[in-house]
Scaffold this motif. Structure first.
Motif, PDB file in Angstrom:
ATOM      1  N   LEU B  37     -32.112   9.255 -60.569  1.00  0.00           N
ATOM      2  CA  LEU B  37     -32.292   7.916 -60.062  1.00  0.00           C
ATOM      3  C   LEU B  37     -33.647   7.395 -59.630  1.00  0.00           C
ATOM      4  CD1 LEU B  37     -30.678   6.381 -58.525  1.00  0.00           C
ATOM      5  CD2 LEU B  37     -29.900   8.182 -56.418  1.00  0.00           C
ATOM      6  N   ALA B  41     -35.484   0.231 -60.029  1.00  0.00           N
ATOM      7  CA  ALA B  41     -34.773   0.554 -61.612  1.00  0.00           C
ATOM      8  C   ALA B  41     -35.667   0.085 -62.810  1.00  0.00           C
ATOM      9  CB  ALA B  41     -33.728  -1.063 -62.291  1.00  0.00           C
ATOM     10  N   ARG B 211     -30.447  -1.258 -70.163  1.00  0.00           N
ATOM     11  CA  ARG B 211     -30.341  -2.464 -69.290  1.00  0.00           C
ATOM     12  C   ARG B 211     -30.726  -2.454 -69.037  1.00  0.00           C
ATOM     13  NH1 ARG B 211     -24.265  -2.579 -68.421  1.00  0.00           N
ATOM     14  NH2 ARG B 211     -22.617  -1.501 -70.434  1.00  0.00           N
ATOM     15  N   GLY B 213     -33.045  -3.114 -65.799  1.00  0.00           N
ATOM     16  CA  GLY B 213     -33.335  -3.506 -64.457  1.00  0.00           C
ATOM     17  C   GLY B 213     -31.909  -2.809 -63.889  1.00  0.00           C
ATOM     18  N   ASP B 214     -31.183  -2.093 -64.426  1.00  0.00           N
ATOM     19  CA  ASP B 214     -29.622  -1.533 -64.201  1.00  0.00           C
ATOM     20  C   ASP B 214     -30.251   0.311 -64.943  1.00  0.00           C
ATOM     21  OD1 ASP B 214     -27.522  -0.566 -63.522  1.00  0.00           O
ATOM     22  OD2 ASP B 214     -26.265  -1.683 -64.754  1.00  0.00           O
ATOM     23  N   VAL B 215     -30.061   0.329 -65.927  1.00  0.00           N
ATOM     24  CA  VAL B 215     -29.806   1.987 -66.392  1.00  0.00           C
ATOM     25  C   VAL B 215     -30.042   2.146 -67.828  1.00  0.00           C
ATOM     26  CG1 VAL B 215     -27.698   2.128 -66.968  1.00  0.00           C
ATOM     27  CG2 VAL B 215     -28.028   4.137 -66.262  1.00  0.00           C
ATOM     28  N   THR B 217     -29.988   4.954 -70.830  1.00  0.00           N
ATOM     29  CA  THR B 217     -29.117   6.610 -71.288  1.00  0.00           C
ATOM     30  C   THR B 217     -30.462   6.679 -71.867  1.00  0.00           C
ATOM     31  OG1 THR B 217     -27.832   4.824 -72.299  1.00  0.00           O
ATOM     32  CG2 THR B 217     -26.834   5.551 -70.398  1.00  0.00           C
ATOM     33  N   LYS B 238     -31.047   6.375 -63.780  1.00  0.00           N
ATOM     34  CA  LYS B 238     -30.036   4.998 -63.395  1.00  0.00           C
ATOM     35  C   LYS B 238     -31.309   4.293 -61.925  1.00  0.00           C
ATOM     36  CE  LYS B 238     -27.154   2.462 -61.573  1.00  0.00           C
ATOM     37  NZ  LYS B 238     -25.849   1.402 -61.636  1.00  0.00           N
ATOM     38  N   GLY B 239     -30.632   3.180 -62.100  1.00  0.00           N
ATOM     39  CA  GLY B 239     -32.327   2.745 -60.796  1.00  0.00           C
ATOM     40  C   GLY B 239     -31.035   1.581 -59.919  1.00  0.00           C
ATOM     41  N   GLY B 240     -32.069   1.122 -59.105  1.00  0.00           N
ATOM     42  CA  GLY B 240     -31.533   0.161 -58.077  1.00  0.00           C
ATOM     43  C   GLY B 240     -31.642   1.206 -56.638  1.00  0.00           C
ATOM     44  N   GLY B 241     -31.314   0.799 -55.597  1.00  0.00           N
ATOM     45  CA  GLY B 241     -31.045   0.836 -54.460  1.00  0.00           C
ATOM     46  C   GLY B 241     -31.855   1.029 -53.577  1.00  0.00           C
ATOM     47  N   ALA B 246     -30.732   6.737 -52.587  1.00  0.00           N
ATOM     48  CA  ALA B 246     -31.256   7.664 -54.081  1.00  0.00           C
ATOM     49  C   ALA B 246     -32.098   9.104 -52.828  1.00  0.00           C
ATOM     50  CB  ALA B 246     -32.424   7.638 -54.212  1.00  0.00           C
ATOM     51  N   MET B 256     -26.647  13.345 -58.049  1.00  0.00           N
ATOM     52  CA  MET B 256     -27.440  12.644 -58.765  1.00  0.00           C
ATOM     53  C   MET B 256     -28.321  14.457 -58.907  1.00  0.00           C
ATOM     54  SD  MET B 256     -28.513   9.964 -60.378  1.00  0.00           S
ATOM     55  CE  MET B 256     -26.916   8.852 -60.507  1.00  0.00           C
TER      56      MET B 256
END
Lengths: 336, 571
Positions: B37, B41, B211, B213-215, B217, B238-241, B246, B256
């Motif tokens: 994480l 992101a 994706r 700004g988001d995730v 894999t 994963k990104g964000g928050g 985190a 995570m």
């Protein structure tokens, strides 16, 4: 009615153009710099080159017209081609590009739509489904226990901010109890019952936070509107004619009370697409709200401009829709 | 979650016991799935189009450079066979060329061979005008990059280059695949969305979905050069928050396995770590939170000449007695503990790392000495003659305007320093400025850190990589921000000493590492003894990892994920 709708539609074109210009100027005049977030070690000459490569050295009106051309001509053309599969394939049209992702903004938005619609849209639906009966019952038995409980919930929903409620729920349900995940997995695909349950579990907390706020807001409007109507002469007449209470409430009072509520709801629907900026951040849903806020943080002007403009389009459209709904709810309202 | 994990554990244990002899040999992907994480992101996976760590670090799982820095800050060959030096002939006698030799048999994740032409292409890609390459400064004095054969690349510099390990070394400038990026050179670089989102690399992983700004894999690269690695089969990035969320996801909920850059109140982090699911890890790079002392007069009556050398010297901030007293009055241990917790340690040097460059000459400042500071001021003739609690001499009062960027930790530090300085008779007025304005570099704004319309200001700076030459050049006379150079330049204290400039020139002509280190230490000591900068805290990086994760060697000199091929799950 039809000519009215047409007239309103025609009128919204200059309105939207004016809005797009205002948004562009606001964003352009605000102090933001796409290179501000880069490490301090990047020298100023390099920053200048980066700005130039983003097209920032062109004068304001040129950049605005370029955005208009990309957004109003290229993007619809691309959409038509993608849907029908014919047309100028291989033609090199420069689409509206995000500065931070270097990808077409519209693609980013399309990628974010599912989670936003799932979470924020569902919260809206649930909010309405709770608010309407709650508002009706609260008004019908004013100061009864349903009204007292409803008022309490509405007060909590209004006054507790989502960044607090969201974190509180995470601490209770994720950290202490371990029931729900605190991180929303956007790559999760629903294919069977098992994965559907997983999807439900990851949606419960963000949906609950948002639905509470929506329910609080709508139920107060519903209650107030019904209270206004309950004491009208036509209600007394209906009751005097011996109509059942259900018929009086749902057939007469509710229909008349819906007008202000429809206004509120239809003006809130665009917010579904705008996402819920804070709630999406807290639960890492990464929908449109998170896209907007990260665009603002990165000084990503094309992204912010396009997103804000789409919200403006939705607001204009739903305003129009609300006006048309008035006519359906109250036959006395005629626009011709 | 809890009991699921438990049963998986039980299974793993039985499994490991039943296969005892075989378990000694690790296999690619047998550690399963890894969750990382980053609360910022990633939006692109091409390090040449973004210089943010949020983009560069996930890209480092896929793209690799010729050589990189290990967690000690030592240069380690990565795609190259060895580090070229003067001794092994990799660097020419006149210091103008460096010749790298690729490991034989390297393949991209699509199975094709890595050749010297890919390396040449990567350099050309970044040096192409209009490409907006954000790492172009690494190639600024490169005149030619050529392939001598399929495995050998020679980089030629415009002049002698005693530290030639800039281009194509480290996390910022990895090797791109020519076949993939051939159509993306120059102005078309930013529109190559598919390539920028999923570059083909030589690293332990390859992108399966991106994706923005988001995730992201990843899955293990089937063509990775070590058949037993990477330990994990798949990775979700994963990104964000935010940083607190985190930290919670690793330390409290255990969702995570690894969370990066946890700039959070140390008290909160320590409380979270008590849950026992994960622990905090830290490493120290080069960032130092420091006070910049304005050696020129910032007085508003000077008009356009304020805070420039033209406006004249500062009325008292060039007096060694005052500067020494201000430094001695600070309890750096308290500042470090309160503001940064585990992520900070007190320092008396502007160049505290790597270890070879760290001077020990100035360590006296680690101990606070209020009485000594007050005595030094009195001895120098600064006395409080009118009884207002502020010392003065010849009609000049010791009153300073101290500014910094808006940030809770910095505001706390400001308040602490103000109280200590008040104790030795120095009056302090505090000011804080929104970071986007302070660091924004707007020529029209009077509040930027370069204009420095104040007496003292505080922020953190650092240098990437391990070579301090460019960093130390920040304090040469020509780097002073002035109206004539549009306030560009990083010599914020307006320090100008010909002896220092001479050392900077000498450093630029010295190739042997030990000699370079000696010069760098001297330059650091000159700055410290002049009091141009008062270092406070050597800031580290803090991340969190799950207790079950093994093999993490946190690195401040390169990507934190630099050795992700070695990461595994505890059995």
């Amino acid at each position: 009615m039809f000519t009215y709708t047409l007239r309103r539609l025609a009128f919204s074109v200059p309105v939207l153009l004016a809005i797009s210009l205002v948004i562009f100027l606001l964003i352009d005049l605000a102090p933001n710099d796409p290179t501000a977030n880069l490490p301090l070690t990047i020298p100023p000459e390099m920053r200048e080159q980066i700005r130039t490569s983003l097209g920032l050295d062109a004068p304001t009106h040129v950049r605005y017209l370029l955005w208009c051309k990309q957004f109003f001509i290229y993007e619809p053309l691309n959409l038509i081609e993608a849907l029908t599969g014919w047309g100028g394939l291989g033609e090199d049209r420069l689409r509206v590009q995000s500065w931070s992702a270097r990808a077409p903004v519209v693609d980013l938005i399309v990628e974010r739509l599912p989670q936003t619609l799932w979470v924020v849209g569902l919260a809206m639906l649930i909010g309405i489904m709770i608010a309407l009966p709650l508002g009706i019952l609260s008004a019908y038995r004013q100061y009864g226990w349903v009204d007292q409980v409803g008022t309490f919930i509405a007060m909590v929903g209004f006054s507790v901010p989502s960044f607090f409620l969201g974190v509180l729920m995470i601490i209770i349900f994720s950290v202490k109890l371990g029931w729900f995940p605190s991180i929303y997995d956007t790559t999760h695909k629903v294919s069977d019952w098992q994965s559907f349950v997983v999807q439900m579990r990851q949606m419960i907390m963000p949906v609950a936070v948002l639905a509470l706020y929506n329910a609080a807001q709508f139920s107060r409007y519903m209650r107030a509107a019904i209270l206004d109507n309950l004491h009208q002469d036509y209600v007394r007449t209906a009751r005097a004619k011996g109509m059942s209470e259900v018929r009086v409430m749902l057939g007469h009072v509710l229909r008349n009370s819906m007008i202000p509520v429809v206004t509120v709801i239809s003006l809130t629907v665009p917010h579904v697409f705008a996402g819920a900026i804070i709630t999406e951040q807290v639960f890492k849903v990464n929908g449109l709200g998170q896209l907007l806020i990260s665009g603002i943080q990165n000084g990503d002007v094309p992204l912010v401009q396009t997103l804000t403009f789409l919200f403006a389009v939705l607001i204009v459209a739903f305003n129009l829709m609300a006006d048309i709904l008035y006519g359906l709810l109250d036959p006395r309202i005629r626009y011709d | 979650m809890g009991h699921n994990r438990f049963s998986a554990w039980g299974f793993a244990t039985t499994f490991a016991l039943s296969l005892m002899p075989a378990a000694a040999v690790a296999e690619r992907g047998d550690a399963g799935h890894l969750n990382i994480l980053y609360w910022q992101a990633p939006t692109i996976l091409n390090p040449y189009l973004s210089s943010g760590p949020k983009d560069i670090e996930p890209a480092s799982m896929v793209l690799e450079p010729l050589a990189r820095y290990d967690e000690q800050g030592s240069l380690t060959p990565w795609l190259a066979v060895e580090i070229p030096t003067l001794a092994n002939g990799g660097i020419s006698k006149d210091l103008t060329t460096i010749t790298w030799v690729l490991q034989p048999g390297l393949t991209w994740s699509d199975g094709t061979a890595v050749t010297a032409h890919d390396v040449v292409f990567t350099a050309d890609y970044c040096m192409a005008p209009e490409g907006g390459c954000q790492q172009a400064t690494k190639f600024s004095d490169v005149t030619q990059v050529e392939a001598l054969d399929d495995l050998t690349v020679r980089i030629t510099f415009a002049g002698s280059k005693p530290f030639p390990y800039g281009p194509l070394v480290g996390v910022e400038t990895p090797i791109l695949q020519q076949a993939q990026f051939a159509d993306c050179v120059g102005a078309s670089a930013p529109s190559c969305t598919a390539q920028n989102f999923a570059p083909i690399g030589t690293g332990p992983f390859r992108v399966t979905e991106f994706r923005a700004g988001d995730v992201v894999t990843f899955e293990a690269n089937p063509a990775y050069r070590d058949p037993a690695k990477p330990g994990f089969a798949t990775v979700t990035f994963k990104g964000g928050g935010d940083a607190i969320g985190a930290a919670r996801a690793v330390l409290e909920t255990g969702e995570m396995d690894y969370a990066w850059n946890l700039q959070v109140d140390p008290a909160i982090l320590n409380k979270m770590a008590e849950s026992g699911k994960g622990h905090l890890i830290r490493s120290f790079g080069t960032p130092v939170e420091r006070l910049m002392i304005n050696r020129t007069d910032p007085s508003a009556r000077l008009g356009d000449a304020r805070s420039t050398r033209e406006g004249g010297a500062h009325p008292f901030l060039t007096d060694p007695a005052v500067l020494g007293a201000m430094s001695a009055a600070i309890d750096r241990a308290v500042v470090a503990e309160l503001g940064y917790g585990a992520a900070g340690k007190p320092t008396c040097d502007i160049l505290p790392a790597p270890a070879i460059y760290a001077s020990t000459t100035n360590d006296a400042c680690l101990t606070q000495d209020l009485a000594g500071a007050a005595q030094a001021l009195t001895d120098a003739g600064w006395v409080d003659s009118d009884g207002d609690g502020v010392r003065e001499k010849d009609g000049v009062r010791l009153s300073v305007l101290f500014q910094t960027s808006t940030n809770p930790v910095r505001q706390d530090t400001q308040a602490l320093l103000k109280s200590w300085w008040a104790e030795i008779g120095i009056e302090t007025e505090l000011r804080h400025i929104d970071p986007s304005v302070f660091f924004g570099g707007d020529q029209a704004s009077p509040d930027t850190f370069q204009k420095f319309y104040a007496d003292i200001q505080m922020f953190t700076n650092f240098f990437p990589g391990t070579d301090p030459e460019a960093y130390l050049n920040n304090w040469t006379c020509k780097s002073i921000p002035e109206p004539t150079n549009n306030w560009l330049g990083f010599n914020i204290p307006r320090y100008c000493d010909p002896a220092y400039d001479a050392l900077a020139i000498e450093l630029a002509q010295t190739a042997v590492l030990e000699d370079r280190a000696a010069i760098a230490r001297t330059m650091n000591d000159m700055l410290m003894q002049a009091g141009a900068l008062i270092p406070l805290v050597h800031r580290g990086d803090v991340s969190a990892q799950a207790n079950t994760l093994e093999g993490v060697r946190m690195n401040s000199w390169d990507s934190e994920l630099w050795n992700i091929a070695d990461w595994t799950r505890a059995k």
